[in-house]
Design a protein around this motif. Sequence first.
Motif, mmCIF file in Angstrom:
data_model
loop_
_atom_site.group_PDB
_atom_site.id
_atom_site.type_symbol
_atom_site.label_atom_id
_atom_site.label_comp_id
_atom_site.label_asym_id
_atom_site.label_seq_id
_atom_site.Cartn_x
_atom_site.Cartn_y
_atom_site.Cartn_z
ATOM 1 N N ARG A 14 1.062 -1.071 0.169
ATOM 2 C CA ARG A 14 0.043 0.236 0.004
ATOM 3 C C ARG A 14 0.788 1.335 0.107
ATOM 4 N N LEU A 15 1.898 1.186 0.868
ATOM 5 C CA LEU A 15 2.873 2.532 0.904
ATOM 6 C C LEU A 15 3.427 2.528 -0.530
ATOM 7 N N ALA A 16 3.886 1.568 -1.195
ATOM 8 C CA ALA A 16 4.629 1.547 -2.416
ATOM 9 C C ALA A 16 3.452 2.209 -3.577
ATOM 10 N N LYS A 17 2.223 1.866 -3.451
ATOM 11 C CA LYS A 17 1.208 2.286 -4.366
ATOM 12 C C LYS A 17 1.159 3.798 -4.184
ATOM 13 N N GLU A 18 0.876 4.045 -2.734
ATOM 14 C CA GLU A 18 0.761 5.661 -2.714
ATOM 15 C C GLU A 18 1.874 6.582 -2.933
ATOM 16 N N ALA A 19 2.983 6.004 -2.711
ATOM 17 C CA ALA A 19 4.273 6.673 -3.192
ATOM 18 C C ALA A 19 4.132 6.811 -4.769
ATOM 19 N N GLU A 20 3.808 5.832 -5.590
ATOM 20 C CA GLU A 20 3.586 6.288 -7.067
ATOM 21 C C GLU A 20 2.709 7.310 -7.232
ATOM 22 N N SER A 21 1.539 7.153 -6.543
ATOM 23 C CA SER A 21 0.280 8.202 -6.836
ATOM 24 C C SER A 21 0.622 9.414 -6.563
ATOM 25 N N ILE A 22 1.699 9.895 -5.219
ATOM 26 C CA ILE A 22 2.013 10.945 -4.889
ATOM 27 C C ILE A 22 2.924 11.838 -5.933
ATOM 28 N N GLY A 23 3.885 10.574 -6.553
ATOM 29 C CA GLY A 23 4.805 11.203 -7.240
ATOM 30 C C GLY A 23 6.299 11.359 -6.428
ATOM 31 N N TYR A 24 7.491 11.006 -7.116
ATOM 32 C CA TYR A 24 8.722 11.572 -6.575
ATOM 33 C C TYR A 24 9.303 12.687 -7.014
ATOM 34 N N PRO A 25 10.252 13.492 -6.276
ATOM 35 C CA PRO A 25 10.616 13.090 -4.755
ATOM 36 C C PRO A 25 9.390 13.030 -3.782
ATOM 37 N N LEU A 26 9.639 12.453 -2.812
ATOM 38 C CA LEU A 26 8.785 12.559 -1.599
ATOM 39 C C LEU A 26 9.674 12.340 -0.254
ATOM 40 N N LEU A 27 8.764 12.323 0.688
ATOM 41 C CA LEU A 27 9.363 12.312 2.126
ATOM 42 C C LEU A 27 8.604 10.986 2.750
ATOM 43 N N ILE A 28 9.432 10.125 3.501
ATOM 44 C CA ILE A 28 8.961 9.119 4.259
ATOM 45 C C ILE A 28 9.277 9.755 5.791
ATOM 46 N N LYS A 29 8.185 9.960 6.535
ATOM 47 C CA LYS A 29 8.482 10.545 7.869
ATOM 48 C C LYS A 29 7.532 9.582 8.857
ATOM 49 N N ALA A 30 8.433 9.474 9.995
ATOM 50 C CA ALA A 30 7.692 8.685 11.317
ATOM 51 C C ALA A 30 6.514 9.513 11.748
ATOM 52 N N VAL A 31 5.336 8.795 12.114
ATOM 53 C CA VAL A 31 4.375 9.491 12.456
ATOM 54 C C VAL A 31 4.632 10.112 14.067
ATOM 55 N N SER A 32 5.510 9.519 14.742
ATOM 56 C CA SER A 32 5.593 10.047 16.201
ATOM 57 C C SER A 32 6.946 10.679 16.154
ATOM 58 N N GLY A 33 7.067 11.515 16.980
ATOM 59 C CA GLY A 33 8.499 12.355 17.082
ATOM 60 C C GLY A 33 8.767 13.488 16.198
ATOM 61 N N GLY A 34 10.042 13.562 16.018
ATOM 62 C CA GLY A 34 10.684 14.713 15.291
ATOM 63 C C GLY A 34 12.051 14.658 15.358
ATOM 64 N N GLY A 35 12.699 15.835 14.951
ATOM 65 C CA GLY A 35 14.007 16.072 14.954
ATOM 66 C C GLY A 35 14.652 15.302 13.758
ATOM 67 N N GLY A 36 14.060 14.957 12.702
ATOM 68 C CA GLY A 36 14.373 14.393 11.601
ATOM 69 C C GLY A 36 14.679 12.907 11.501
ATOM 70 N N LYS A 37 14.435 12.292 12.760
ATOM 71 C CA LYS A 37 14.525 10.852 13.060
ATOM 72 C C LYS A 37 13.388 10.310 12.497
ATOM 73 N N GLY A 38 13.803 9.197 11.605
ATOM 74 C CA GLY A 38 12.756 8.231 11.093
ATOM 75 C C GLY A 38 12.213 9.078 9.691
ATOM 76 N N MET A 39 12.903 9.930 9.120
ATOM 77 C CA MET A 39 12.884 10.638 8.008
ATOM 78 C C MET A 39 13.575 10.388 6.721
ATOM 79 N N ARG A 40 12.965 9.951 5.540
ATOM 80 C CA ARG A 40 14.146 9.586 4.567
ATOM 81 C C ARG A 40 13.400 10.450 3.297
ATOM 82 N N ARG A 41 14.426 11.070 2.217
ATOM 83 C CA ARG A 41 13.903 11.479 1.339
ATOM 84 C C ARG A 41 14.066 10.722 -0.095
ATOM 85 N N VAL A 42 13.157 10.300 -0.625
ATOM 86 C CA VAL A 42 13.221 9.171 -1.882
ATOM 87 C C VAL A 42 13.024 9.774 -3.191
#
Length: 669
Positions: free
Chosen positions: A143-171
Amino acid sequence: MFKSLLIANRGEIARRIARTARSMGVRVIAVYSDEDADAPHVLEADEAVRIGPAAPRESYLNVEVILDAARQTGAEAIHPGYGFLSENAEFAEACQKAGIVFVGPPPSAIRAMGRKDEAKKIMDEAGVPITPGYMGDDQSDDRLAKEAESIGYPLLIKAVSGGGGKGMRRVNETSEFQPALEAARREASSAFGDDRVLLEKFIENPRHVEVQIFGDGQGNAIHLFERDCSLQRRHQKVIEEAPAPAMPPHVRTAICAAAVDAAKAVGYENAGTVEFIADGSGDLREDGFWFMEMNTRLQVEHPVTEMVTGMDLVELQLQVAAGGSVAPQDEIRLNGHAMEARLYAEDPSTGFLPSTGDLDWLRLPEAGDVRVDSGVEEGGKVSIHYDPMIAKIIVHGPNREAAVARLTEAVEAVEVLGVKTNAGFLARTLRRPEFMRGAVDTGFIAQHIDALSDTARQVEAAAPIAAALSLDIREEKALGRAVAAGEDNSPWSRMDGFRVNLRPRLGVSFLIDGERREIPVTASEDGYFWRHGEDETPIWIDRDEEWFEGQVGDEPVQGRVLETEEGLILLYRGESLRFVSPRAKVEDAAEAEGQIEAPMPGKVLEVRVKEGDSVTKGQTLVILEAMKMEQSLTAPRDGVVESVSAEAGEQVSEGQILVALAEETEEAA
């Protein structure tokens, strides 16, 4: 106003909050781990309580022991600082149940904003613009891969909790998505105990603009204008400023109004920050910013807002927590421009890996127009257990140009020995023409990283200064010996090659980057001259014991020089540059190049090679987790794995050899 306050935090954060609390006549209670027993925030408190071992989960993140400390000392209120438990709704509730005032927002607001996906849904309903993306409950890979294709690249994967850049990746493309997703989940789980993510469209040339808001318990919500925090590396802020450069008044009105709407949507109380991503590809627009998240606490960069508004935000926090109200919006005014730089113990030349150890020498700027918020002092240490920030350096000026100049001078005055710092990196950043004219977005550091982290260039620039200082020190010592022996020290009897109207050829040898280098100079009655190619640049140096100032050509220079048994240490423009004498032992460069060492203490997550494997330069060999961030250790050259000295799950120390490479033979190839 309550009479006693326990600060459930450490270091710079605890010291900063305590400063305001004491000025208000409030008794300050500190808590500390075993690692912090002699820390400044502990020694300066009216009372201090030990709360456990060094590991944060056993001390600063342990709700029960902190509440026990509050009961033991009779604390009427707890300030969580900014970090650790400051955005923990369960902690806020526990304080309420214990009859202790929590200096922060209500638990309901923390919960509403604590999950990025839920926060965006609330903001969307409140009419606050949000970034396009996926925030659904279905977290399956497909599901996440399909949504990523729908949103289009580049995109960010972000943790739903916390902050400070942890759990964040640019794709940037489809092939990168799955590895980035796995890494983001691992990091989010380690940092927040929650591996859920959301997907968000990446805005090209993004600017990070945030608005300081305040709410009280009487239904009022105000803003204290905006800050620009676009200068980041690995999603961690480096330099912040207020107000945002090139912010049109009508856009300021719109973004600040949106922030107040966000605060009212969750019934917000106390200090908070509403963070927006803005399209920085052109002029800022009313329809060109989107809600990212809300930090339900005071921010590290709050001093720049204090400087441009003249308000003490911690004082306002305490007043609101005690039942007071916020000031009317029309009474808050902007005055001038403020900037803050975060001085970290880290090595820009190794991808900003934290640098831990003892602070053998620490000199921070002391000018009256510079504010320094620090949690450490000389003789202290930067621990592997906590954030490696040494200090925040904050300045104010009548305009942005003046603020940049003052901050540049301040960071260049930083002197640190014992750990590596980013002071020189900060100075080079502030001197970039693009930064000086305000052309900054979140990709600025990545775009200019080679120039900004090039300490080798700084060594080259400082080499002629080191040579002149070395000769000056040598001549001073010779003079001292001659005077002690009663010898004539006139120019006519000196043995250093001095001649009237002639410049004897001199040179000073150093080991620079493991290579013996002679820095050619000449000398005359007029001073020293540096020969480079066909050119000759005059060097004027005036030294008073450790301090020096002078000029190299037309460029003024100043700093400190320390003599050691190995050679000179030049503290210059924020760098500590070691010019080692050629007698010092040098490791065999070829052997060192084939050894992959742990750059800092951490836990081995994965070993991707075994003995006998052929590897290529840049190939990932080991993945290390340190300070809740993943570090990929790569092969420095092509070769064959000679030995593997680590395994998944193992804790390793800084400098420990994890993999050794041998040269690849023709047979192996």
